[in-house]
Motif scaffolding. Structure first.
Motif, PDB file in Angstrom:
ATOM      1  N   ALA A 168       1.012  -1.232   0.095  1.00  0.00           N
ATOM      2  CA  ALA A 168       0.530   0.128   0.301  1.00  0.00           C
ATOM      3  C   ALA A 168       0.920   1.167   0.041  1.00  0.00           C
ATOM      4  CB  ALA A 168      -1.450   0.075   1.321  1.00  0.00           C
ATOM      5  N   ASN A 169       2.168   1.303   0.851  1.00  0.00           N
ATOM      6  CA  ASN A 169       2.770   2.049   0.640  1.00  0.00           C
ATOM      7  C   ASN A 169       4.476   1.674  -0.655  1.00  0.00           C
ATOM      8  OD1 ASN A 169       1.792   4.264   3.116  1.00  0.00           O
ATOM      9  ND2 ASN A 169       1.766   2.522   3.404  1.00  0.00           N
ATOM     10  N   GLY A 170       3.845   0.952  -1.239  1.00  0.00           N
ATOM     11  CA  GLY A 170       5.101   1.218  -1.961  1.00  0.00           C
ATOM     12  C   GLY A 170       6.745   1.218  -1.454  1.00  0.00           C
ATOM     13  N   VAL A 171       6.909   0.228  -0.414  1.00  0.00           N
ATOM     14  CA  VAL A 171       8.694   0.682   0.130  1.00  0.00           C
ATOM     15  C   VAL A 171       8.224  -1.492   0.406  1.00  0.00           C
ATOM     16  CG1 VAL A 171       8.004   2.250   2.045  1.00  0.00           C
ATOM     17  CG2 VAL A 171       7.117   0.348   2.788  1.00  0.00           C
ATOM     18  N   SER A 172       9.686  -1.429   0.669  1.00  0.00           N
ATOM     19  CA  SER A 172       9.841  -3.150   1.182  1.00  0.00           C
ATOM     20  C   SER A 172      10.108  -3.337   2.368  1.00  0.00           C
ATOM     21  CB  SER A 172      11.424  -3.266   0.794  1.00  0.00           C
ATOM     22  OG  SER A 172      11.922  -4.782   1.227  1.00  0.00           O
ATOM     23  N   LEU A 173       9.808  -4.446   3.107  1.00  0.00           N
ATOM     24  CA  LEU A 173       9.188  -5.144   3.998  1.00  0.00           C
ATOM     25  C   LEU A 173      10.473  -4.978   4.861  1.00  0.00           C
ATOM     26  CD1 LEU A 173       7.807  -8.640   3.946  1.00  0.00           C
ATOM     27  CD2 LEU A 173       6.839  -6.608   4.670  1.00  0.00           C
ATOM     28  N   THR A 174      11.701  -4.868   4.542  1.00  0.00           N
ATOM     29  CA  THR A 174      13.425  -4.601   5.122  1.00  0.00           C
ATOM     30  C   THR A 174      13.970  -2.740   4.765  1.00  0.00           C
ATOM     31  OG1 THR A 174      14.695  -4.518   3.186  1.00  0.00           O
ATOM     32  CG2 THR A 174      14.241  -6.668   5.011  1.00  0.00           C
ATOM     33  N   ASP A 175      13.146  -2.163   4.155  1.00  0.00           N
ATOM     34  CA  ASP A 175      13.479  -0.863   3.689  1.00  0.00           C
ATOM     35  C   ASP A 175      13.565  -0.010   5.803  1.00  0.00           C
ATOM     36  OD1 ASP A 175      12.917  -0.456   1.082  1.00  0.00           O
ATOM     37  OD2 ASP A 175      11.375   0.649   0.877  1.00  0.00           O
ATOM     38  N   THR A 176      13.732   0.490   6.065  1.00  0.00           N
ATOM     39  CA  THR A 176      13.693   1.780   6.808  1.00  0.00           C
ATOM     40  C   THR A 176      13.063   2.618   6.886  1.00  0.00           C
ATOM     41  OG1 THR A 176      16.781   0.714   7.616  1.00  0.00           O
ATOM     42  CG2 THR A 176      15.549   2.705   8.439  1.00  0.00           C
ATOM     43  N   LEU A 177      12.102   2.939   7.730  1.00  0.00           N
ATOM     44  CA  LEU A 177      11.229   3.946   7.737  1.00  0.00           C
ATOM     45  C   LEU A 177      11.446   5.597   8.707  1.00  0.00           C
ATOM     46  CD1 LEU A 177       8.185   1.884   8.815  1.00  0.00           C
ATOM     47  CD2 LEU A 177       9.624   2.558   6.818  1.00  0.00           C
ATOM     48  N   THR A 178      11.581   6.207   8.733  1.00  0.00           N
ATOM     49  CA  THR A 178      12.384   7.632   9.034  1.00  0.00           C
ATOM     50  C   THR A 178      10.832   7.948  10.259  1.00  0.00           C
ATOM     51  OG1 THR A 178      11.202   9.111   7.242  1.00  0.00           O
ATOM     52  CG2 THR A 178      13.383   8.030   6.679  1.00  0.00           C
ATOM     53  N   ASP A 179      11.591   9.120  11.384  1.00  0.00           N
ATOM     54  CA  ASP A 179      10.773   9.228  11.725  1.00  0.00           C
ATOM     55  C   ASP A 179       9.793  10.509  11.244  1.00  0.00           C
ATOM     56  OD1 ASP A 179       9.517  10.589  14.148  1.00  0.00           O
ATOM     57  OD2 ASP A 179      11.369  11.871  14.873  1.00  0.00           O
ATOM     58  N   GLY A 180       8.745  10.266  11.411  1.00  0.00           N
ATOM     59  CA  GLY A 180       7.960  11.112  10.440  1.00  0.00           C
ATOM     60  C   GLY A 180       7.191  11.055   9.575  1.00  0.00           C
ATOM     61  N   GLN A 181       7.584   9.470   9.079  1.00  0.00           N
ATOM     62  CA  GLN A 181       7.508   9.365   7.676  1.00  0.00           C
ATOM     63  C   GLN A 181       5.574   9.106   7.875  1.00  0.00           C
ATOM     64  OE1 GLN A 181       9.639   6.021   5.940  1.00  0.00           O
ATOM     65  NE2 GLN A 181       8.050   6.069   4.154  1.00  0.00           N
ATOM     66  N   VAL A 182       4.296   9.338   6.955  1.00  0.00           N
ATOM     67  CA  VAL A 182       3.280   9.369   6.896  1.00  0.00           C
ATOM     68  C   VAL A 182       2.875   7.809   6.009  1.00  0.00           C
ATOM     69  CG1 VAL A 182       1.448   9.734   6.764  1.00  0.00           C
ATOM     70  CG2 VAL A 182       3.067  11.849   7.219  1.00  0.00           C
ATOM     71  N   LEU A 183       2.624   6.409   6.573  1.00  0.00           N
ATOM     72  CA  LEU A 183       1.889   5.782   6.038  1.00  0.00           C
ATOM     73  C   LEU A 183       0.344   5.763   6.233  1.00  0.00           C
ATOM     74  CD1 LEU A 183       4.364   3.287   7.658  1.00  0.00           C
ATOM     75  CD2 LEU A 183       4.770   4.521   5.573  1.00  0.00           C
ATOM     76  N   ASP A 184      -0.152   4.761   4.478  1.00  0.00           N
ATOM     77  CA  ASP A 184      -1.558   4.780   4.554  1.00  0.00           C
ATOM     78  C   ASP A 184      -1.263   3.158   5.476  1.00  0.00           C
ATOM     79  OD1 ASP A 184      -1.972   6.847   2.866  1.00  0.00           O
ATOM     80  OD2 ASP A 184      -1.757   5.520   1.254  1.00  0.00           O
ATOM     81  N   THR A 185      -2.553   2.938   6.312  1.00  0.00           N
ATOM     82  CA  THR A 185      -2.517   1.444   6.892  1.00  0.00           C
ATOM     83  C   THR A 185      -3.819   1.151   6.614  1.00  0.00           C
ATOM     84  OG1 THR A 185      -4.952   2.517   7.810  1.00  0.00           O
ATOM     85  CG2 THR A 185      -3.074   3.054   8.752  1.00  0.00           C
ATOM     86  N   VAL A 186      -3.743  -0.450   6.634  1.00  0.00           N
ATOM     87  CA  VAL A 186      -4.955  -1.328   5.588  1.00  0.00           C
ATOM     88  C   VAL A 186      -5.819  -1.946   6.982  1.00  0.00           C
ATOM     89  CG1 VAL A 186      -2.557  -1.718   4.220  1.00  0.00           C
ATOM     90  CG2 VAL A 186      -2.698  -3.417   6.456  1.00  0.00           C
ATOM     91  N   ALA A 187      -6.262  -2.608   6.787  1.00  0.00           N
ATOM     92  CA  ALA A 187      -7.904  -2.929   6.838  1.00  0.00           C
ATOM     93  C   ALA A 187      -6.994  -3.861   8.367  1.00  0.00           C
ATOM     94  CB  ALA A 187      -8.502  -3.918   6.458  1.00  0.00           C
ATOM     95  N   ALA A 188      -7.930  -3.907   9.801  1.00  0.00           N
ATOM     96  CA  ALA A 188      -7.154  -4.197  10.550  1.00  0.00           C
ATOM     97  C   ALA A 188      -6.838  -6.036  10.720  1.00  0.00           C
ATOM     98  CB  ALA A 188      -7.789  -3.840  12.157  1.00  0.00           C
ATOM     99  N   GLU A 189      -6.173  -6.223  11.093  1.00  0.00           N
ATOM    100  CA  GLU A 189      -6.483  -8.460  10.971  1.00  0.00           C
ATOM    101  C   GLU A 189      -6.822  -8.907  12.394  1.00  0.00           C
ATOM    102  OE1 GLU A 189      -3.365 -10.149   9.171  1.00  0.00           O
ATOM    103  OE2 GLU A 189      -3.295  -8.616   7.442  1.00  0.00           O
TER     104      GLU A 189
END
Length: 96
Positions: free
Chosen positions: A31-52
């Motif tokens: 949903a966010n065009g990132v890899s599972l292993t990408d380092t996220l940055t402080d303040g980066q905004v992500l779109d969420t997915v449905a709660a499992e």
């Protein structure tokens, strides 16, 4: 819905916090065009997915739990000099 990443949060941390399971990391990454292993940055905004697992999401929200398990730069640097690639035979690595 969107969520802001806090310092040292990984995609797996965000998946558990926002969807209640680590498996949701795959959908979160897509949903966010990132890899599972990408380092996220402080303040980066992500779109969420449905709660499992809505119970986990609710518990984390009520208790203010925001997991942050990514390694810091200092911790990563300390790990860089360890492992089989850095061992010298008969110095660190003894052959018997």
């Amino acid at each position: 819905m969107e969520v802001k990443v806090k310092d040292r949060q990984s995609l797996l941390d965000m998946a558990v916090q926002t969807a209640g399971s680590m498996e949701a990391a795959f959908g979160l990454a897509a949903a966010n065009g990132v890899s599972l292993t990408d380092t996220l940055t402080d303040g980066q905004v992500l779109d969420t997915v449905a709660a499992e697992n809505a119970d986990t999401v609710r518990r984390y929200s009520v208790q203010g739990i925001q997991p942050a398990t990514a390694l810091s730069e200092e911790e990563m640097a300390a790990l860089a000099q360890e492992g089989i690639n850095f061992m010298g035979i008969e110095i660190d690595f003894v052959v018997s």
